[in-house]
Design an enzyme around this catalytic site. Structure first.
Site, mmCIF file in Angstrom:
data_model
loop_
_atom_site.group_PDB
_atom_site.id
_atom_site.type_symbol
_atom_site.label_atom_id
_atom_site.label_comp_id
_atom_site.label_asym_id
_atom_site.label_seq_id
_atom_site.Cartn_x
_atom_site.Cartn_y
_atom_site.Cartn_z
ATOM 1 N N GLN A 1 0.833 -1.196 0.000
ATOM 2 C CA GLN A 1 0.000 0.000 0.000
ATOM 3 C C GLN A 1 0.873 1.253 0.000
ATOM 4 O OE1 GLN A 1 -3.230 0.016 2.790
ATOM 5 N NE2 GLN A 1 -3.924 1.999 2.100
ATOM 6 N N PHE A 2 1.200 1.722 -1.206
ATOM 7 C CA PHE A 2 2.063 2.898 -1.339
ATOM 8 C C PHE A 2 1.417 4.141 -0.744
ATOM 9 C CE2 PHE A 2 -0.575 3.657 -4.982
ATOM 10 C CZ PHE A 2 -0.528 5.025 -5.203
ATOM 11 N N THR A 3 0.097 4.152 -0.612
ATOM 12 C CA THR A 3 -0.585 5.341 -0.096
ATOM 13 C C THR A 3 -0.244 5.632 1.362
ATOM 14 O OG1 THR A 3 -2.591 4.094 0.440
ATOM 15 C CG2 THR A 3 -2.489 5.145 -1.739
#
Length: 149
Positions: free
Chosen positions: A78-80
């Site tokens: 989850q790069f967010t």
């Protein structure tokens, strides 16, 4: 490297309507990889998560780990987690590691936690995923390998 760790009764991730990974009791780990992260960050989080004592013992106290209980991890990239929302209304992702290197470190994290004896299911890197879970407790922890929080 940042992780949101949620204690769950069960969880699954689907991609395009097909189940990619699922677990019974354990953790859902949402994992973000930052620009400055290395394999040492992956090792730190793998060991921390495998040994995090947030499962109940016989007296009902949070005193047991994944390893103690034989529970599993559902690891979702989850790069967010590196989204910067301090300015404007649209997050900036300049602190997130580029996808190729992030994928390598995400997979290193999975390998390291498996090497510790934890069964791991995964999502699909860079895919739009649907994650379903039953958060037990609820217990949710925020971890950062740089110890910013």
């Amino acid at each position: 490297m940042r992780a949101v760790v949620q204690r769950v009764k069960r969880a699954k991730v689907t991609v395009e309507g097909k189940t990619k990974g699922k677990i019974d009791a354990g953790f859902v780990v949402l994992l973000g990889v930052g620009q400055e992260d290395t394999e040492e960050d992956a090792k730190y989080l793998a060991e921390k998560i495998a040994n995090l004592r947030v499962f109940s013992d016989d007296q009902g106290k949070m005193n047991m780990s994944l390893l103690d209980k034989g529970y599993s991890v559902l690891a979702i990239s989850q790069f967010t987690l590196y989204g910067d929302c301090r300015k404007g209304r649209r997050p900036g992702f300049g602190d997130a590691m580029p996808p190729d290197e992030a994928d390598r470190l995400y997979n290193k994290f999975v390998q390291l936690i498996e090497n510790l004896g934890v069964t791991v299911a995964t999502g699909q890197f860079q895919a739009e995923m649907d994650v379903e879970l039953i958060n037990h407790g609820p217990v949710t922890m925020l971890l950062d390998s740089k110890k910013n929080f």
